[in-house]
Design a protein around this motif. Structure first.
Motif, PDB file in Angstrom:
ATOM      1  N   GLY A 103      -0.006 -33.040   8.393  1.00 33.31           N
ATOM      2  CA  GLY A 103      -0.964 -32.189   9.102  1.00 33.31           C
ATOM      3  C   GLY A 103      -1.245 -30.905   8.366  1.00 33.31           C
ATOM      4  N   GLY A 104      -2.422 -30.818   7.721  1.00 32.15           N
ATOM      5  CA  GLY A 104      -2.862 -29.573   7.132  1.00 32.15           C
ATOM      6  C   GLY A 104      -2.802 -29.473   5.623  1.00 32.15           C
ATOM      7  N   PHE A 105      -1.994 -30.297   4.958  1.00 34.66           N
ATOM      8  CA  PHE A 105      -1.884 -30.197   3.500  1.00 34.66           C
ATOM      9  C   PHE A 105      -3.231 -30.474   2.822  1.00 34.66           C
ATOM     10  N   ARG A 106      -3.604 -29.588   1.892  1.00 35.55           N
ATOM     11  CA  ARG A 106      -4.878 -29.725   1.195  1.00 35.55           C
ATOM     12  C   ARG A 106      -4.760 -29.578  -0.321  1.00 35.55           C
ATOM     13  N   SER A 107      -3.780 -28.801  -0.803  1.00 38.95           N
ATOM     14  CA  SER A 107      -3.734 -28.451  -2.220  1.00 38.95           C
ATOM     15  C   SER A 107      -2.427 -28.897  -2.871  1.00 38.95           C
ATOM     16  N   THR A 108      -2.523 -29.170  -4.176  1.00 37.16           N
ATOM     17  CA  THR A 108      -1.323 -29.482  -4.945  1.00 37.16           C
ATOM     18  C   THR A 108      -0.312 -28.347  -4.844  1.00 37.16           C
TER      19      THR A 108
END
Length: 410
Positions: A303-308
């Motif tokens: 839930g929410g992770f978008r970037s490396t």
């Protein structure tokens, strides 16, 4: 691929299994079962695409264990009436490239749209609230025999999933479905051995896990998806969640995916998330930090992770062992490969809208827009980031009519 990234490192799940990297495709509702609730070839195609995209564990959308209890019209069901050849095809296509394909097993309890069931079953005869009463019928409290039969149904489905070539199973105990209902003091007001105290409310999930473990053996991976909390005043609390996690860890569960919320309080799609949480991207990291002090069982935060950068930091800090991604994978099926190749990678998952908030909510656009992307990929088309929200709305209405405007799973 940047081999120095912790995200690229394998995770030893147990003595006999190592996952190739730290990417975990969390379950999404595909709505790609046929009229007999068997997997379609399109479903196999979708999971083949994700396996090619580099994910370590790929979890299916919820497969129901009882065809009389469907969360949605297009659900897949695995029971004694299923066409196992279709499931074998799905497993073969989805487990390529050293991907672990796990089947998520579920029972919706009372979270069955009224059009699909006149009298659903639940721990107690308590209807959903917060404006959902008109879309979901009041349930009937389960008998002891029905509870035991449902436990058996979970175990049977898990045994068949293993026989068909799936690499693991995940028990869906989050988001207000049946197991979540048993855990919640709001929804479970029984006075027998299945309710009353917080310990008694744990009984159902522990019995389900125990039955599945007995059915699949000691080394076959069994995970669980559990709420950190229901985010409702009288619902399943964080303290209760931690107690359940500790009990499951002691029982030998292999992997715990942390989520949160229910239909009545949909935190799993970002509703009511604090600004400080958004800065770290993942919604449930604070809970995971507390949990890490109590157990050694591998964790997934979804839930929410978008970037490396944020994903790498969460794993490097040992807050989580794997990063759960869902909606991003509906737009970028090779997200793991891209994220590992570019330390500056950021996925664009801007919220889509018709421009009318009430209409967006009624059509559950936060979910249905992404389901439309899954259908495109299942048909061999590329995702369309600029897909019109209005176009999705029309497509849903043509397919389902007024039944489109009901609350649905996340």
């Amino acid at each position: 691929m940047d081999a120095d990234l912790i995200l690229a490192s394998p995770l030893k799940l147990n003595e006999s299994l190592a996952i190739k990297n730290r990417f975990f495709k969390s379950a999404m509702s595909e709505q790609l079962g046929d009229r007999h609730h068997d997997p379609t070839p399109q479903l196999a195609q979708l999971y083949r695409l994700w396996s090619e995209g580099g994910v370590g564990i790929s979890v299916t959308g919820n497969v129901m264990v009882d065809r009389t209890a469907l969360g949605e019209p297009g659900n897949v069901v695995l029971d004694k009436h299923s066409d196992l050849a279709r499931f074998r095809q799905w497993a073969e296509q989805g487990s390529g490239h050293d991907t672990q394909l796990w089947m998520q097993l579920n029972h919706p309890g009372k979270q069955i749209p009224a059009m699909l069931c006149k009298e659903p079953l639940a721990p107690s005869a308590i209807p959903l609230g917060r404006g959902l009463e008109s879309n979901f019928n009041t349930p009937k409290a389960m008998t002891e025999a029905q509870i035991l039969a449902t436990i058996d149904a979970f175990a049977y489905a898990a045994k068949q999933a293993k026989a068909c070539g799936f690499d693991g199973v995940q028990i869906h105990a989050a988001h207000g479905y049946l197991i979540s209902q048993f855990l919640s003091p709001r929804h479970n007001q029984r006075s027998d051995q299945w309710g009353g105290s917080s310990e008694a409310r744990q009984r159902f999930v522990l019995e389900v896990f125990g039955a599945i473990r007995q059915a699949v053996g000691p080394t076959f991976p069994v995970g669980i998806k559990l709420n950190s909390a229901d985010f409702m005043k009288d619902g399943f609390s964080q303290a209760e969640s931690m107690a359940v996690v500790e009990a499951l860890a002691e029982a030998g569960v292999d992997l715990i995916e942390i989520s949160g919320g229910t239909y009545e309080s949909p935190s799993m799609v970002g509703a009511g998330v604090k600004a400080s949480t958004l800065k770290r991207e993942a919604y449930f990291l604070e809970y995971a930090e507390l949990l890490r002090q109590r157990i050694d069982t591998p964790l997934v935060v979804t839930g929410g992770f978008r970037s490396t950068k944020a994903m790498e930091q969460a794993v490097a800090d040992k807050v989580t062992d794997m990063v759960g991604v869902a909606r991003s994978m509906a737009l970028i099926p090779d997200l793991p490969t891209r994220a590992l190749a570019d330390p500056a990678f950021v996925a664009d998952v801007t919220r889509r809208t018709t421009g009318f908030k009430a209409l967006d909510r009624a059509a559950m656009l936060d979910i249905t827009w992404y389901e439309a992307q899954l259908r495109r990929m299942a048909q061999g088309k590329s995702p369309k980031p600029r897909l019109s929200a209005w176009g999705v709305l029309v497509e849903i209405f043509i397919a389902l009519g007024t039944h489109a405007f009901i609350k649905r799973r996340a």
